[in-house]
Enzyme design. Sequence first.
Site, mmCIF file in Angstrom:
data_model
loop_
_atom_site.group_PDB
_atom_site.id
_atom_site.type_symbol
_atom_site.label_atom_id
_atom_site.label_comp_id
_atom_site.label_asym_id
_atom_site.label_seq_id
_atom_site.Cartn_x
_atom_site.Cartn_y
_atom_site.Cartn_z
ATOM 1 N N PRO A 244 0.820 -1.206 0.000
ATOM 2 C CA PRO A 244 0.000 0.000 0.000
ATOM 3 C C PRO A 244 0.858 1.263 0.000
ATOM 4 C CG PRO A 244 -0.223 -1.205 2.067
ATOM 5 C CD PRO A 244 0.547 -2.063 1.141
ATOM 6 N N GLY A 245 0.356 2.273 -0.650
ATOM 7 C CA GLY A 245 1.023 3.574 -0.627
ATOM 8 C C GLY A 245 2.171 3.714 -1.590
ATOM 9 N N THR A 246 2.375 2.725 -2.459
ATOM 10 C CA THR A 246 3.505 2.822 -3.367
ATOM 11 C C THR A 246 3.132 3.502 -4.676
ATOM 12 O OG1 THR A 246 3.022 0.540 -3.916
ATOM 13 C CG2 THR A 246 4.922 0.941 -2.528
ATOM 14 N N GLY A 247 1.941 4.048 -4.752
ATOM 15 C CA GLY A 247 1.599 4.852 -5.918
ATOM 16 C C GLY A 247 0.894 4.102 -7.032
ATOM 17 N N LYS A 248 0.184 3.036 -6.693
ATOM 18 C CA LYS A 248 -0.527 2.288 -7.732
ATOM 19 C C LYS A 248 -1.692 3.107 -8.286
ATOM 20 C CE LYS A 248 -1.150 -1.200 -4.899
ATOM 21 N NZ LYS A 248 -0.357 -0.772 -3.741
ATOM 22 N N THR A 249 -2.469 3.677 -7.377
ATOM 23 C CA THR A 249 -3.579 4.520 -7.816
ATOM 24 C C THR A 249 -3.056 5.699 -8.617
ATOM 25 O OG1 THR A 249 -4.538 3.978 -5.688
ATOM 26 C CG2 THR A 249 -5.687 5.602 -7.004
ATOM 27 N N HIS A 465 17.499 -0.885 28.289
ATOM 28 C CA HIS A 465 16.859 -1.773 27.318
ATOM 29 C C HIS A 465 17.222 -1.347 25.894
ATOM 30 C CE1 HIS A 465 13.317 -4.255 25.964
ATOM 31 N NE2 HIS A 465 13.494 -3.469 24.921
ATOM 32 N N GLU A 466 17.019 -0.063 25.605
ATOM 33 C CA GLU A 466 17.285 0.410 24.237
ATOM 34 C C GLU A 466 18.775 0.354 23.930
ATOM 35 O OE1 GLU A 466 14.981 0.706 22.165
ATOM 36 O OE2 GLU A 466 13.336 0.672 23.592
HETATM 37 P P1 ADP Z 1 -1.551 2.880 -3.524
HETATM 38 O O1 ADP Z 1 -2.656 2.996 -4.492
HETATM 39 O O2 ADP Z 1 -0.396 2.082 -4.045
HETATM 40 O O3 ADP Z 1 -1.936 2.462 -2.167
HETATM 41 P P2 ADP Z 1 -1.474 5.690 -3.879
HETATM 42 O O4 ADP Z 1 -1.334 5.757 -5.342
HETATM 43 O O5 ADP Z 1 -2.815 5.929 -3.323
HETATM 44 O O6 ADP Z 1 -0.914 4.325 -3.338
HETATM 45 O O7 ADP Z 1 -0.429 6.688 -3.243
HETATM 46 C C1 ADP Z 1 -0.776 7.566 -2.236
HETATM 47 C C2 ADP Z 1 -0.016 8.847 -2.378
HETATM 48 O O8 ADP Z 1 1.370 8.645 -2.183
HETATM 49 C C3 ADP Z 1 -0.113 9.468 -3.739
HETATM 50 O O9 ADP Z 1 -1.243 10.251 -3.845
HETATM 51 C C4 ADP Z 1 1.147 10.297 -3.811
HETATM 52 O O10 ADP Z 1 0.957 11.545 -3.194
HETATM 53 C C5 ADP Z 1 2.124 9.514 -2.991
HETATM 54 N N1 ADP Z 1 3.001 8.701 -3.845
HETATM 55 C C6 ADP Z 1 3.094 7.370 -3.826
HETATM 56 N N2 ADP Z 1 4.015 6.938 -4.718
HETATM 57 C C7 ADP Z 1 4.494 8.036 -5.323
HETATM 58 C C8 ADP Z 1 5.453 8.246 -6.347
HETATM 59 N N3 ADP Z 1 6.128 7.242 -6.936
HETATM 60 N N4 ADP Z 1 5.704 9.512 -6.727
HETATM 61 C C9 ADP Z 1 5.057 10.532 -6.163
HETATM 62 N N5 ADP Z 1 4.138 10.398 -5.206
HETATM 63 C C10 ADP Z 1 3.858 9.175 -4.767
HETATM 64 ZN ZN ZN Z 2 12.905 -3.602 22.981
#
Ligand code: ADP
Ligand code: ZN
Length: 666
Positions: A244-249, A465-466
């Site tokens: 998630p969050g890698t920019g698929k959308t 600990h740390e």
């Molecule tokens: P996913 O669909 O993979 O979960 P999103 O496309 O929704 O991720 O990404 C969320 C946000 O993260 C995007 O709107 C953008 O702002 C940022 N983001 C993620 N990948 C990139 C990238 N390669 N370049 C620029 N912004 C990115």
């Molecule tokens: Zn610890």
Amino acid sequence: MEEKKKGLQRPQNGGQHRQPRRGFNWFTMVYLVLILGMAYMWSTSGTASPLKKEWMDVKENMLTSGDVEKLVYVRNEHKGEIYLKQSALDKYKNLYGGREPKAGPHFYFLVSDKFDAEEQLDTLVESLPKEVQFPVVVEEHKSYWGPIIEWILFPLMLLLMFFVFMRPMRNMGGGAGGGIFNVGKSQAKLYEKSNNVKVTFKDVAGMEEAKLEVKEIVDFLKNPKKYTALGGKIPKGALLVGPPGTGKTLLAKAVAGEADVPFFSMSGSDFVEMFVGVGASRVRDLFRQAKEKAPCIVFIDEIDAVGRARSKNAGFTSNDERENTLNQLLTEMDGFGSNSGVIILAATNRADILDKALMRAGRFDRQIHVDLPELKERLEIFKVHLRGIKLAPGFQIDFLAKQTPGFSGADIANVCNEAALIAARKNKEAVEKQDFLDAIDRIVGGLERKSKIITPEEKKTIAHHEAGHATVSWLLPNANPLLKVTIIPRGQSLGAAWYLPEERQLTTTEQMMDEMAATIGGRVAEELVNGRISTGALSDLEKLTKQAYAMVTYFGMSDKVGNLSYYDSTGARDMAFSKPYSEKTAELIDDEVKRLIEQAHATATKVLSENREGFEKLAALLLEREVVFSEDLEVIFGPRKGGVDPNKMLREEPEEVKAEAEKEEA
Ligand code: ADP
Ligand code: ZN
């Protein structure tokens, strides 16, 4: 400032479920009806609440007593009601718990329907002495309210309940029109070309291979003739696979933006609804809409919600509705011609659990892998998101990229926004390095908890600990190099050590063992220093146990169990109760896991006792400064032997960055 924020905000697709309810509130109505019903029951249960008497008792004692004013016989209920004389009421007062009895009837009795009450009562009364005689009235009770309740109010109540409970679902299925008849409509969000939220490849940093793959799709959408003239067929869909969050959308949107076509966006979970057949009908509707708008892009996020492999776990966990939806999706993808101009992009972070049928030729026949960004890519992403941010002069962007291993694009966007907000809160002119560091800390660990009360004694334990984690990881060559360690409480944790994950694709047994030793280092430090242990190692132990089990049962890293893997890439066994190995193997696995953890414990104990002096120094430094960086560790223990030296890495600039920095200066 305003503008900056706008540029950084992540697109939010929430909101459509949260519209305030306007106008008439159905709940009020239901409550009203319920209250009315209760009021009715209360009124008929009688404020006078007559007491029950046995017929024999009435006949022998009451009727002859002279206290009776009148007797009403209700024919259809076989019930006699006795009204007392006003003057006699006092005598019966204690029967009513001391309270004044109401106007009457005061007593009632029931007789069998064989008993000819009218005749018997008359004769009975006539046989009484004159002064105690009373009139006998025969009545039929007609209830007006009963039938009304039964025939009107009750169905009304049911109807109201139905509406109230259906309402949330209508909202779910709502869309613009709302209404219960719209549940089957797709709720895809449409981004038209005219919308000014156009995303292009310029907004997508890094991901060069992925961009290359999708460029062909853009090309086709722009210029379909070029391909069809040669008889070529364009893929109908591509699957974007990555965490998630890698920019698929973002990538899918950029494809639509570059090709200048409409973009339908929908999440796989939107298809799943509690009604039978809704998912399939939504799929149908989505494709109908898409065909009307062709050429266009349909984006289905989280396709695993519908696309999970079918019927592996047959039986009580199977989900027919999801299967129907998936079947419909497959049918629709087969149904339109490959050159109709509709291209389907779908995203998932688990391609391995998807139904194989989805991946067949003519469906999602391409898989595009999108991984967490590497150092250089992170730099690119930072550049995209720092566009609108006012940076302090001399700011070094590559430093940020180095400090954020393991961050996704979305995390990076978040860091930039958070840093700008932190700087604004401090009324700064421009955003500085420290603001970014704070933002990174905050995103990794959650909010700083200044108010958390920690006794000096506890603080010392936490520091040791740390320091234990830090020392062991620094001195073991195969452990992940430490980046920094803090004892500032954040979120749930009391302290944390952060490592620089080497960006590696394979992990060896030695690396795993050294990392496990570093993980248990915190507990070992407590043992050595305090002579007793605390609950502070919970998450360490959890991680440790999981890792040890993974080594034995997934990666075949234990000699006794051997090169076996009980990993199930299809995900179909998630729900299963039975284990794929025998009891004997289970015991063996448990033994091996214990042995691995004991081994890690021994390693950590050895490292810490041999370097006791440095370890204590580090703990003291932590207590004093609360944050300790890898440079400080180098001062205490000397440069890292073997493995990656984080300081060296932080010092040297990657080639490309240097080149670009020069370019920008020129
Ligand atoms: P996913 O669909 O993979 O979960 P999103 O496309 O929704 O991720 O990404 C969320 C946000 O993260 C995007 O709107 C953008 O702002 C940022 N983001 C993620 N990948 C990139 C990238 N390669 N370049 C620029 N912004 C990115
Ligand atoms: Zn610890």
